[in-house]
Design a protein around this motif. Structure first.
Motif, PDB file in Angstrom:
ATOM      1  N   GLN A   1       2.177   3.603  -5.452  1.00 13.40           N
ATOM      2  CA  GLN A   1       2.027   2.573  -4.435  1.00 13.40           C
ATOM      3  C   GLN A   1       2.662   1.284  -4.947  1.00 13.40           C
ATOM      4  O   GLN A   1       2.641   0.991  -6.144  1.00 13.40           O
TER       5      GLN A   1
ATOM      6  N   PHE B   1       1.990  -1.809  -4.945  1.00  5.83           N
ATOM      7  CA  PHE B   1       1.310  -2.897  -5.640  1.00  5.83           C
ATOM      8  C   PHE B   1       1.239  -2.635  -7.135  1.00  5.83           C
ATOM      9  O   PHE B   1       0.972  -3.546  -7.911  1.00  5.83           O
ATOM     10  N   THR B   2       1.482  -1.398  -7.547  1.00  4.93           N
ATOM     11  CA  THR B   2       1.480  -1.140  -8.982  1.00  4.93           C
ATOM     12  C   THR B   2       2.842  -1.410  -9.605  1.00  4.93           C
ATOM     13  O   THR B   2       3.004  -1.240 -10.801  1.00  4.93           O
TER      14      THR B   2
ATOM     15  N   VAL C   1       0.822  -1.203   0.000  1.00  9.52           N
ATOM     16  CA  VAL C   1       0.000   0.000   0.000  1.00  9.52           C
ATOM     17  C   VAL C   1       0.860   1.258   0.000  1.00  9.52           C
ATOM     18  O   VAL C   1       0.507   2.275  -0.576  1.00  9.52           O
ATOM     19  N   LEU C   2       1.975   1.159   0.660  1.00  6.54           N
ATOM     20  CA  LEU C   2       2.839   2.328   0.768  1.00  6.54           C
ATOM     21  C   LEU C   2       3.634   2.534  -0.517  1.00  6.54           C
ATOM     22  O   LEU C   2       3.745   1.639  -1.349  1.00  6.54           O
ATOM     23  N   THR C   3       4.187   3.716  -0.639  1.00 11.55           N
ATOM     24  CA  THR C   3       5.051   3.998  -1.781  1.00 11.55           C
ATOM     25  C   THR C   3       6.468   3.541  -1.437  1.00 11.55           C
ATOM     26  O   THR C   3       6.781   3.307  -0.268  1.00 11.55           O
TER      27      THR C   3
END
Ligand code: HEM
Ligand SMILES: Nc1ncnc2c1ncn2[C@@H]1O[C@H](COP(=O)(O)OP(=O)(O)OP(=O)(O)O)[C@@H](O)[C@H]1O
Ligand SMILES: Nc1ncnc2c1ncn2[C@@H]1O[C@H](COP(=O)(O)OP(=O)(O)OP(=O)(O)O)[C@@H](O)[C@H]1O
Ligand SMILES: [Mg+2]
Ligand SMILES: [Mg+2]
Lengths: 68, 246, 201, 229, 229, 201
Positions: F126, F128-129, F88-90
């Motif tokens: 983020q 997950f990308t 979720v975090l960058t």
């Protein structure tokens, strides 16, 4: 027209026949909701345009015209 | 016909058209609201039982009735998203959900304030109230699903599925909850409040307020949808041109 | 057998590839190459129909895939980053299920394939007790069992030791020789002779 | 090659068997919903009142609510592990209608987590001092109602299976939807207590079951395709 | 090199800030426990009886049980994501006492999922027709009690974080542990209704809170070390 | 600095290694080799103290690790199969936290490290990308920031493209030259000059 007025004085109008709190809360809530719902989208629009312009300037990226 | 349909689905087309219509909508809305509210507050005769609280009706009923429109609206938008992949439909669905939650909340709040006089309590577990509350929960569910899914496309489709399933459910819930326990005012055939004996001095302002609130709904939906369009179409040529000229 | 025409995919405002066209014939091995984040995984998932965020046309024996999904799936074997091995089940049980989605298999065939991939003795251990490479091998054993014509493999060589790599390369070669096709991503240098390369950089 | 291609019925059976096998191996999947049901039901005498008279009055509701929560909260397992290890992709890429695969998973899940709850309900009903006349009504409504809950829950899980943060979102989405089942179930028990015939309610629950067996797996299948994207 | 080494307090703050940030980014972590609480509380009038009189009698228990369930079921997020992506290993390998790291995570979790429930409780109490005299008692007991539930739940999650099948096992492990809190909380409300002073119960709950703040993170830390093995 | 003496580990009734002794001095790179399932990951986790199912002695500068855990952890950097990157975090936020467990870092240092590892432009996406390899790179960026003496890396090369592999090898070399030590498992052939190899087969 004025004959149909239900209140004979401003004070009476604000008292709402003893139901002042209820009636006025509902109307105030309504007005609040009304203005908030018009105001926020407008602010947001300004923000978005500003942000998009900033990006346009900063990156000056070539737009890929996929859409339209 | 189909051409028109797909043109309607084009965000650009919608953006431009809504830009043209907005002033008129806002004008009509303001006019009706001013008339409606003045009438409701100043000229409607107090009810012989409810006294001046009857004035709450002019907020409550429009909000309550429009709240019921949200799930059908979102389900239609969802179907369009799933079948025709029309982006505009999803943008409308996305902005409708929070708006719906707010409208529902206001219907609940105004109703319970009204109820504090009429029923002597702010809340009872009556069929209609309960189904309204559950609809509120369902709307929050859609919103939280949307915010949980990060991918725009996946979120669009997932929310479409949930809205369609939810729409069926809203009817089932409404039916079953009414069956379970009903106290609330029954809806009258003409859609008007209270006794059928009520004269036009009661229902005309109500109709005005209902139309005004519908217009308000349309205006705020259009405003937020336009923002959504700007954000999602930010890379398209027309938005870039728009930005350059703005 | 598989043709892609003018594929275009963008994620998060970044165009991963555009005007990408290729043709994968029978007996061909196509290696998709590219640096990290260049869109290899995305491409493979698009080809499998697991990702629909793209434009362009994908055809299977000349027909659009959407018109013959079942046909296509029946001849497709996809092994992705996540290999599809349930941790609780044993390798045998895992394969029994995942193969039976496409065809009837006997336990004998499965056991033979597992043994072939160096998992003799682990057939009955639960998969969470296997090492990373062993789990990969369980998934790869499907290549020996499944008669699918088209293999789509996403980094199948990661975590394999050098024996495993050699064995898998061998398998790819055999599959191509027998008329199948392979689409594979990897950062390894493959030592296959008729190898086509599609670069996404 | 094609002659060895498997029929959808066989793939359905294979999926059902696999899911039952996993549940059997994990044991927890079978015991936990049941234990959760027991524990939640026992919280009520503790939290509300141990007085048998009052317990008896609320027993039907408590049982139904506990069953509802147990059903919803056990759903999380349904597709999660498969999503994480990639089996779900394999399922989506199988050449069979996803409807049947989803149905197989739903059936297996209900057998494992719903049925034990139904079977245990008379026991808890006794402990909560439910009037004995309505045991049958309770049992039958749970028997027809819990599969509906599973099928509805399945849609919710399918929609949320790709999320990193799971937890309660599933419950938030699906609990409101299952209210009609709760109402039908508890009304049936209550009205039977008042002497009304049970059949009407069973018919309603049966109709719900039929509708959800035909429609819910379709929605779940669509949702899975979306989530895996 | 050593002079740039970070103090435990700073690492504590960094962990707290990170967890709050994740919750803020996910939003759902904040809204869902709260919504779950609301929804579960709504099930009772539907399932049991809409009659205000009877609702009022069971309201305190219903509120506490709903809060308990919301607390337990929101716990799953606590270490799961960190376990799956490997952050938990990093936490275990940090040169600071694990006690404080675990405490930071627990505090953040309670702020995000426990506090909103406590704040919402008066609203639901009204809807369930709880006698107004005991609002304060209810609020205070929840305020003291829910952190205990979080801390206890944390042990359960830490024990089960390595398991493939999650879902209900956590609830099955931790619900029985939290029965004392439930008893203290509901007794406090009930006895206040009967005119007894609240302070004694608040003292008990306060003692539970102190004890669990000092001991539970130790147990959680130990459990994490075991799970990660 | 790190010595292992007569380590022995058995899992599931299978002895993975026995009488395993080695010494890792300052400025050394030790590659642990072995086929799939030979126990490399297990060994690394034992050395880090994440796994306690072993016999034998492990010492850090001559003292048992158990007596100086904090000291040891302060100079250890472990990156395992699971890289420790929150989805979720960058990348920036991830590193801000994971580095701050060991030392104070400025955002500037983190951004520089990310850029160095080819993630410029992704600092604020983020995680997950990100693709598999990019996530790996986020984790590896810690190597540039963290001053830990001892690096323990479990298959850090998987999913990296060839540039990434070269860069990481370079980094290992530099770390060794500046007196640090590295313990690494990989199936790659490392092209480092003073490279010791520990085989588990
Ligand atoms: C929280 C409390 C309440 C809720 C959630 C609620 C909800 C609703 C809903 C959903 C409608 C349907 C609107 C439509 O069908 O177009 C409605 C209509 C109405 N409500 Fe309420 N209501 C509440 C309290 C009250 C109270 C206290 C009164 C006053 C006695 C009241 C009077 C009415 C009337 C007169 C209508 C119009 C009936 C019709 O023609 O459909 N409501 N309300
Ligand atoms: N949780 C576990 N329980 C029991 N046995 C296990 C467990 N994890 C691993 N093992 C056993 O330990 C052996 C070594 O596993 P390990 O992960 O250390 O291998 P590895 O050398 O890292 O292999 P790879 O190259 O595939 O990563 C495996 O063969 C497996 O049988
Ligand atoms: N879920 C997602 N949402 C948005 N963008 C994504 C998502 N997944 C991937 N991307 C973007 O797509 C790009 C390509 O990702 P992909 O996984 O296809 O790369 P890859 O070529 O397989 O890389 P690797 O070699 O690291 O596996 C990434 O750079 C990432 O920015
Ligand atoms: Mg990839
Ligand atoms: Mg390993």
């Amino acid at each position: 027209m004025l004959a149909a007025l239900q209140f004979s004085s401003i004070g009476e109008f604000f008292q709402m026949g003893g139901y002042a709190f209820n009636v006025w809360t509902v109307y105030v809530l309504f007005l609040l909701f009304f203005f908030v719902n018009l105001y926020f989208p407008l602010i947001r629009e300004k923000q978005i345009i500003r942000e998009l312009k900033r990006r346009l300037i900063v990156r000056n990226e070539v737009p890929a015209n996929k859409h339209d | 016909m189909w051409q028109w349909f797909f043109k309607l689905g084009s965000p650009k087309w919608f953006y431009e058209l809504s830009g043209k219509w907005l002033p008129w909508l806002v004008a009509a809305m303001s006019l009706l609201l001013v008339i409606g509210i003045t009438w409701a507050l100043l000229f409607v005769p107090p009810d012989y039982q409810q006294g001046n609280t009857i004035r709450i009706m002019y907020i409550h009923v429009p909000f309550a009735s429009i709240s019921l429109a949200f799930f059908p609206l979102m389900a239609v938008a969802g179907t369009i998203t799933l079948v025709w992949r029309m982006k505009l439909a999803d943008m409308v669905a996305k902005t409708a959900a929070p708006l719906g939650a707010w409208f529902t909340a206001l219907a609940l709040i105004s109703g319970s304030i009204w109820g504090s006089d009429i029923w002597g309590t702010w809340w009872i577990w009556d069929g209609r109230l309960t189904s309204m509350l559950l609809q509120f929960f369902l709307l929050v569910g859609v919103i939280s699903l949307r915010s949980a899914l990060e991918d725009t496309d996946a979120a669009a489709k997932a929310c479409a599925v949930l809205s369609i399933v939810g729409c069926i459910n809203v009817f089932v819930i409404k039916y079953s909850v009414d069956w379970w326990n009903t106290l609330h005012q029954p809806s009258s055939p003409i859609g008007m409040a209270g006794d059928s004996a009520n004269g036009p001095e009661i229902w005309v302002p109500l109709v005005i307020m209902i139309v005004a609130v519908y217009l308000f709904f349309a205006v705020s939906l259009i405003l937020s949808t336009r923002n959504e369009i700007l954000q999602r179409e930010r890379r398209s040529k027309w938005v870039q041109e728009l930005l350059a000229s703005a | 057998m598989l043709t892609a025409n003018a594929l275009c995919c963008e994620r998060d405002d970044r165009i991963l590839f555009r005007h990408l066209s290729f043709e994968l014939g029978e007996g061909e091995v196509l290696q998709v190459q590219g640096s990290n984040g260049s869109g290899k995984t995305t491409l493979l998932r698009i080809l499998c129909g697991l990702n629909e965020g793209y434009q362009g046309a994908i055809r299977w024996y000349g027909e659009a895939i959407a018109d013959q999904v079942e046909n296509f799936f029946a001849s497709l074997l996809y092994i992705g980053h996540r290999v599809g091995v349930n941790k609780v089940l044993t390798p045998l049980e895992n394969l029994r299920w995942s193969c039976s989605l496409q065809q009837q298999v006997s336990d004998g065939a499965i056991l033979a394939a597992l043994a072939e991939f160096g998992l003799r003795g682990f057939e009955e251990s639960q998969c969470f007790t296997l090492s990373a490479g062993q789990q990969q091998r369980v998934a790869l054993a499907r290549l020996l069992i499944n008669p699918a014509r088209l293999w789509i493999l996403d980094e199948p060589f990661t975590t394999l030791d050098s024996d495993g790599v050699a064995q898998l390369e061998n398998l790819l070669r055999q599959h191509a020789q027998s008329g199948g096709s392979v689409l594979v991503t990897t950062h390894h240098k493959l030592s296959l002779s008729p190898l086509e390369i599609l670069s996404l950089d | 090659m094609t002659e060895r291609r498997i029929t959808t019925a066989a793939a359905f059976r294979a999926t059902l068997a696999r899911d039952l096998l996993i549940a059997y191996k994990r044991k927890n999947d079978i015991i936990n919903p049941f234990m959760f049901f027991l524990i939640v039901a026992t919280l009520f005498p503790i939290g509300i009142s141990p007085d048998p008279q009052r317990l008896g009055e609320i027993a039907a509701g408590v049982l139904w609510i506990s069953a509802l929560l147990a059903a919803m909260l056990s759903m999380d397992n349904l597709y999660r592990a498969d999503y994480e290890d990639g089996s779900l992709e394999q399922l989506l890429l199988s050449p069979h209608p996803l409807y049947f695969m989803v149905l197989a998973k739903n059936i297996s899940h209900w057998l494992v987590s719903g049925l034990p709850v139904v079977l245990a309900s008379p026991l808890i009903a006794y402990m909560l001092n439910l009037p004995t006349d309505v045991y049958f009504a309770l049992f039958m409504t749970l028997l027809l109602g819990t599969p509906v809950l599973s099928l509805l829950g399945s849609i919710g899980v399918a929609l949320t299976v790709g999320l990193g943060s799971r937890g309660l979102i599933l419950a938030v989405i699906t609990l409101p939807m299952s209210v009609p089942v709760l109402i039908a179930g508890t009304m049936a028990v209550q009205q039977t207590l008042n002497g009304a015939p049970l059949t009407a309610y069973l018919a309603i629950l049966g109709a719900m079951l039929l509708a959800s067996i035909t429609l819910a797996p379709l929605a779940s299948a669509a949702a899975l395709r979306i989530s895996i994207n």
